[in-house]
Design an enzyme around this catalytic site. Structure first.
Site, PDB file in Angstrom:
ATOM      1  N   ASP A 360     -30.267  20.241 -46.903  1.00 18.56           N
ATOM      2  CA  ASP A 360     -30.528  21.381 -46.022  1.00 18.56           C
ATOM      3  C   ASP A 360     -30.004  22.641 -46.695  1.00 18.56           C
ATOM      4  OD1 ASP A 360     -31.191  22.846 -43.665  1.00 18.56           O
ATOM      5  OD2 ASP A 360     -29.079  22.770 -43.083  1.00 18.56           O
ATOM      6  N   HIS A 463     -46.369   0.725 -43.298  1.00 19.81           N
ATOM      7  CA  HIS A 463     -46.706  -0.605 -42.785  1.00 19.81           C
ATOM      8  C   HIS A 463     -48.014  -1.148 -43.366  1.00 19.81           C
ATOM      9  CE1 HIS A 463     -45.654  -3.917 -40.461  1.00 19.81           C
ATOM     10  NE2 HIS A 463     -45.813  -3.482 -39.212  1.00 19.81           N
ATOM     11  N   ASP A 467     -44.196  -5.145 -44.837  1.00 21.90           N
ATOM     12  CA  ASP A 467     -44.066  -5.780 -43.525  1.00 21.90           C
ATOM     13  C   ASP A 467     -42.624  -5.686 -43.041  1.00 21.90           C
ATOM     14  OD1 ASP A 467     -42.557  -8.254 -44.502  1.00 21.90           O
ATOM     15  OD2 ASP A 467     -44.407  -8.376 -45.680  1.00 21.90           O
TER      16      ASP A 467
END
Length: 493
Positions: A360, A463, A467
């Site tokens: 940041d 995905h 998995d």
């Protein structure tokens, strides 16, 4: 006889004729073309003298060089001018900083290629500058001459091959004279510096990065080992740590102005990069997985190693351990260190573990990465993190530091929060978000309550190729390395 005398006289008169067959244009002065201009004696001498004066004045005039914005790389075609270090009328020398520009990937300081006087700035602050277009006009001494690759503005204008200040040809080691001078002043051999410019050209940024690594105790190859003396006791004693849990957030002290009007601003810089990246990430089906880690042993180990690292000039945080443990886990589960092509037909398993760390900064969220973690020690990772954090705070991270990542960790816990839902950074396929470390009660194997240092982690995975079982097994392995840091010794290379 009279006819012969007259002929000789006319021949002598003709010998005093001045015949001008061609004329040249000098600067803005142009002579009228004519085949023959006939004048006699004093007039001819006067005309010839005036012509010599014109030529002398043309040499004394400076040439205006259009200093163009060179190709920064990574397909960047436009940048935002964030700061000018010079103004019109200022004198500059080679390697002097001209301005700082910001693309959607990095901030770059543009340096002068010439000695001369600034005559025109082509952009104001926060305006968009385009690669290949003039950035400033510099007046140089015409008597010194200009390389044929440079663009020179004259009257009439002359067309030359386009040149950028980062390109110097004819050297075995590609570097500008100014970069060579900087290396010489710091006793650096250019053969030991890795160039990140076009055709492995060594840039100013490469020299500065090399110096930063030296200060981080990563020394260049040398026949003599250099011993770093311990710091004075007063310097080695760190300030008393503050309890982060008791910190009260303080609002930014800025005067609040209610104008009653809407304000529209263009999205630029790193925010523009975030728009592109997050829009691409929206196409990825994210799988989330969370767990908690007991860092009690790691906290003790770090306290023991901190003074040793500080003697060697490096600040040791928890992040180098997190990064190294992730790299050891990626060796067992390389699918998490891969990328998927746009058609989702091919998976590329990356050989290097370039692990990114979200930071940041005042410019916004940036994610520089530590290169080749798989062959780095914990100390080397800590040293590189120190360098990236210093450059990130100053807004001086280079394109090489911000690109090429293969896996990312985001330590959101430094600001606050326990869990997060991190967003994958394409083309990567996995990311982890680390929560804050909390002192919480836990039970040991005997059912006794003890004080534990607990940190929560949140993983997101693509995905389409990863998995849930693979993500869980990777997390368990990463967790085991951190909960039993001595176990990492068995797998360190």
């Amino acid at each position: 006889m009279a006819a012969v005398t007259a002929l000789r006289s006319s021949c002598r008169a003709a010998g005093r004729l001045v015949c001008i067959h061609r004329v040249r244009s000098c600067s803005s002065i142009r002579f009228i073309k004519s085949k023959y201009v006939c004048v006699f004696d004093k007039s001819a001498l006067k005309f010839s003298h005036q012509q010599r004066l014109f030529r002398t004045s043309a040499v004394s005039c400076g040439q205006i060089v259009q200093f163009k914005l060179s190709d920064i790389g990574e397909g960047i075609t436009e940048v935002t001018v964030k700061e000018w270090y010079i103004k019109e009328g200022d004198s500059v020398s080679q390697f002097d900083s001209i301005c700082e520009v910001q693309s959607d990937k990095a901030s770059v300081t543009i340096t002068s290629r010439y000695d001369g006087i600034i005559r025109k700035l082509h952009y104001n602050l926060d305006e968009i500058a385009y690669v290949g277009k003039p950035l400033v006009d510099i007046e140089i001494d015409a008597s010194k001459g200009v390389a044929p690759e440079e663009d020179v503005v004259e009257t009439p204008p002359m067309s030359h091959e386009e040149h950028t200040h980062q390109e110097i040809k004819g050297h075995k080691t590609l570097a500008t004279p100014a970069v060579r001078r900087l290396a010489m002043e710091n006793n650096i051999k250019l053969s030991e510096v890795v160039g990140t410019g076009k055709d492995n050209r060594i840039l100013k940024e490469d020299i500065l990065n090399y110096l930063a690594k030296q200060t981080g105790a990563i020394l260049p190859p040398s026949p003599k080992a250099e011993i770093i003396p311990p710091l004075p006791k007063s310097e080695t004693v760190p300030a008393a740590p503050k309890d982060k849990a008791r910190k009260i957030p303080v609002p930014v002290s800025r005067p609040v102005v209610f104008s009653g009007k809407d304000k529209t601003e263009p999205i630029t810089g790193f925010h523009k990069a975030m728009v592109k990246t997050m829009s691409a990430a929206l196409k990825i089906p994210h799988f989330g997985y969370c767990d908690e880690i007991d860092l009690t042993q790691l906290v003790q180990l770090r306290e023991e190693l901190k003074p040793l690292a500080q003697i060697r000039g490096v600040k040791l945080s928890f992040m180098p351990f997190f990064i190294k443990a992730a790299s050891l886990g990626l060796l067992q589960y390389p699918v998490l260190n891969a990328s998927l092509d746009e058609s989702c037909q091919n998976v590329t398993y990356k050989a290097s573990h370039n692990i990114g760390v979200a930071m940041d900064t005042e410019q916004g969220l940036i994610v520089p990465n530590v290169k080749n973690v798989q062959v780095c020690s914990v100390f080397e990772i800590a040293s590189e993190l120190n360098r990236l954090q210093s450059l990130g705070s100053a807004g001086q991270l280079g394109t090489n530091d911000l690109t090429g990542g293969t896996f990312t960790l985001s330590n959101i816990g430094t600001i606050g929060g326990t869990y997060a839902k991190p967003v994958i950074l394409p083309p990567e396929v996995a990311i982890g978000a680390l929560g804050k470390i909390q002192v919480l009660p836990r039970f040991n194997g005997k059912g006794e309550v003890f004080k534990a240092q607990i940190m929560n982690v949140s993983w997101s995975a693509d995905h389409r190729i990863i998995d849930g079982a693979t993500m869980a097994r990777f997390s368990n392995l990463w967790k085991s390395y951190l909960e039993n840091p001595a176990s990492m010794l068995l797998d360190l290379k």
